[in-house]
Enzyme design. Sequence first.
Site, PDB file in Angstrom:
ATOM      1  N   ARG A  84       3.095   5.698  -6.922  1.00 29.55           N
ATOM      2  CA  ARG A  84       3.222   4.435  -7.806  1.00 29.55           C
ATOM      3  C   ARG A  84       2.256   3.527  -8.307  1.00 29.55           C
ATOM      4  O   ARG A  84       1.873   3.178  -9.155  1.00 29.55           O
ATOM      5  CB  ARG A  84       4.462   3.729  -7.107  1.00 29.55           C
ATOM      6  CG  ARG A  84       5.973   4.266  -7.305  1.00 29.55           C
ATOM      7  CD  ARG A  84       6.775   3.951  -6.278  1.00 29.55           C
ATOM      8  NE  ARG A  84       6.999   2.355  -6.463  1.00 29.55           N
ATOM      9  CZ  ARG A  84       7.519   1.444  -5.863  1.00 29.55           C
ATOM     10  NH1 ARG A  84       8.102   1.984  -4.407  1.00 29.55           N
ATOM     11  NH2 ARG A  84       7.719   0.361  -5.982  1.00 29.55           N
TER      12      ARG A  84
ATOM     13  N   LYS B 103       5.969  -9.385  -6.909  1.00 23.88           N
ATOM     14  CA  LYS B 103       6.400  -9.774  -8.078  1.00 23.88           C
ATOM     15  C   LYS B 103       7.922 -10.376  -8.054  1.00 23.88           C
ATOM     16  O   LYS B 103       8.507 -11.617  -8.347  1.00 23.88           O
ATOM     17  CB  LYS B 103       6.433  -8.947  -9.352  1.00 23.88           C
ATOM     18  CG  LYS B 103       5.019  -8.327  -9.408  1.00 23.88           C
ATOM     19  CD  LYS B 103       5.012  -7.414 -10.621  1.00 23.88           C
ATOM     20  CE  LYS B 103       5.948  -5.980 -10.101  1.00 23.88           C
ATOM     21  NZ  LYS B 103       5.545  -5.176  -9.145  1.00 23.88           N
TER      22      LYS B 103
ATOM     23  N   ARG C 117       5.279  -2.772 -18.518  1.00 23.98           N
ATOM     24  CA  ARG C 117       4.563  -1.789 -17.632  1.00 23.98           C
ATOM     25  C   ARG C 117       3.782  -0.951 -18.523  1.00 23.98           C
ATOM     26  O   ARG C 117       2.936  -0.125 -17.880  1.00 23.98           O
ATOM     27  CB  ARG C 117       5.591  -1.020 -16.757  1.00 23.98           C
ATOM     28  CG  ARG C 117       5.683  -1.335 -15.421  1.00 23.98           C
ATOM     29  CD  ARG C 117       6.666  -0.571 -14.739  1.00 23.98           C
ATOM     30  NE  ARG C 117       6.563  -0.515 -13.366  1.00 23.98           N
ATOM     31  CZ  ARG C 117       7.400  -1.316 -12.415  1.00 23.98           C
ATOM     32  NH1 ARG C 117       8.287  -1.988 -13.232  1.00 23.98           N
ATOM     33  NH2 ARG C 117       7.201  -1.269 -11.434  1.00 23.98           N
TER      34      ARG C 117
ATOM     35  N   ARG D  41      14.181   1.382   0.537  1.00 27.73           N
ATOM     36  CA  ARG D  41      14.351   2.145  -0.891  1.00 27.73           C
ATOM     37  C   ARG D  41      13.697   3.279  -0.757  1.00 27.73           C
ATOM     38  O   ARG D  41      12.551   3.591  -0.195  1.00 27.73           O
ATOM     39  CB  ARG D  41      13.609   1.298  -1.983  1.00 27.73           C
ATOM     40  CG  ARG D  41      14.487   0.094  -2.668  1.00 27.73           C
ATOM     41  CD  ARG D  41      13.890  -0.853  -3.413  1.00 27.73           C
ATOM     42  NE  ARG D  41      12.716  -0.487  -4.381  1.00 27.73           N
ATOM     43  CZ  ARG D  41      11.910  -1.001  -4.980  1.00 27.73           C
ATOM     44  NH1 ARG D  41      12.181  -2.323  -4.961  1.00 27.73           N
ATOM     45  NH2 ARG D  41      11.060  -0.413  -5.891  1.00 27.73           N
TER      46      ARG D  41
ATOM     47  N   ARG E 231       9.397  -3.384   3.679  1.00 27.22           N
ATOM     48  CA  ARG E 231      10.534  -3.867   3.029  1.00 27.22           C
ATOM     49  C   ARG E 231      12.007  -3.284   3.113  1.00 27.22           C
ATOM     50  O   ARG E 231      12.194  -2.315   3.352  1.00 27.22           O
ATOM     51  CB  ARG E 231      10.195  -3.705   1.413  1.00 27.22           C
ATOM     52  CG  ARG E 231      11.155  -4.160   0.555  1.00 27.22           C
ATOM     53  CD  ARG E 231      11.016  -4.306  -0.828  1.00 27.22           C
ATOM     54  NE  ARG E 231      10.440  -3.119  -1.524  1.00 27.22           N
ATOM     55  CZ  ARG E 231       9.889  -3.057  -2.654  1.00 27.22           C
ATOM     56  NH1 ARG E 231       9.887  -4.173  -3.535  1.00 27.22           N
ATOM     57  NH2 ARG E 231       9.424  -1.867  -3.175  1.00 27.22           N
TER      58      ARG E 231
END
Length: 214
Positions: free
Chosen positions: A171, A13, A88, A160, A127
């Site tokens: 998540r 996203k 969300r 992260r 990532r």
Amino acid sequence: MKIIMLGAPGAGKGTQAKMLADKYAIPHISTGDIFRANIKNGTELGKKAKEYMDQGLLVPDELTCDLVVDRVKQEDCKNGYILDGFPRTIPQAECLDAALTEMGEKIDFAVNVEVPDENIVNRMSGRRACVACGATYHIVHIPTKVEGICDRCGKELILRDDDKPETVTKRLNVYHEQTQPLIEYYTKKGVLVEVDGTKDMNDVFNAIVEILGK
Ligand code: AP5
């Protein structure tokens, strides 16, 4: 054009939202980035948000809705914006709708970037993010020129805290329970569009632009 980006954590996203914001010259509003900036600056909001984010949980709606509603009322949003990571939950979507109705506006597109869960953990562990400028990379798919250094601003990249595999699984569960119902919500409103997020990021981008318009 007012756009919402939907999709699981790590679906891409943010990557697409940044490219679309550049193309259509509208602001990219990421609630995740706003919370991370507050954490970095040690604000009260950041301290509260961190408690939830580190556990892979959603930050409560009451800390999130007003923040976004205030943001979309700002001058630079008058020609549109891209909401990345908001709404969300159904209550967040209803809160946004109520504010937009009051302003005489509406969402044009909710873009769902579809990626199966099995691809997600791999993406997240690869990532790397720049805390200074917000750019994101992937060690295999979207590498930097110099390992560990942001191409854009030259600062160091991090993994992260919430990208560790155990937090990613949490998540994903939270996404299926609380966020996925938004797909039906925006389908009913007639604004949902879907793209295959497993393709190369430029192919995903072209597929979105094809739908939204050049
Ligand atoms: P947030 O920052 O919004 O995280 P997220 O939704 O979980 O999404 P991500 O940023 O993890 O992934 P993405 O889909 O943007 O993927 P990306 O483009 O980076 O939120 C973090 C936390 O903040 C939440 O868990 C929650 O606690 C809190 N929060 C935020 N908003 C909230 C709200 N509204 N209410 C309550 N709490 C909220 O891509 C992922 C990786 O894949 C990158 O490495 C990228 O380079 C790579 N990649 C991207 N596209 C491709 C491709 N096509 N092929 C291969 N690799 C790709």
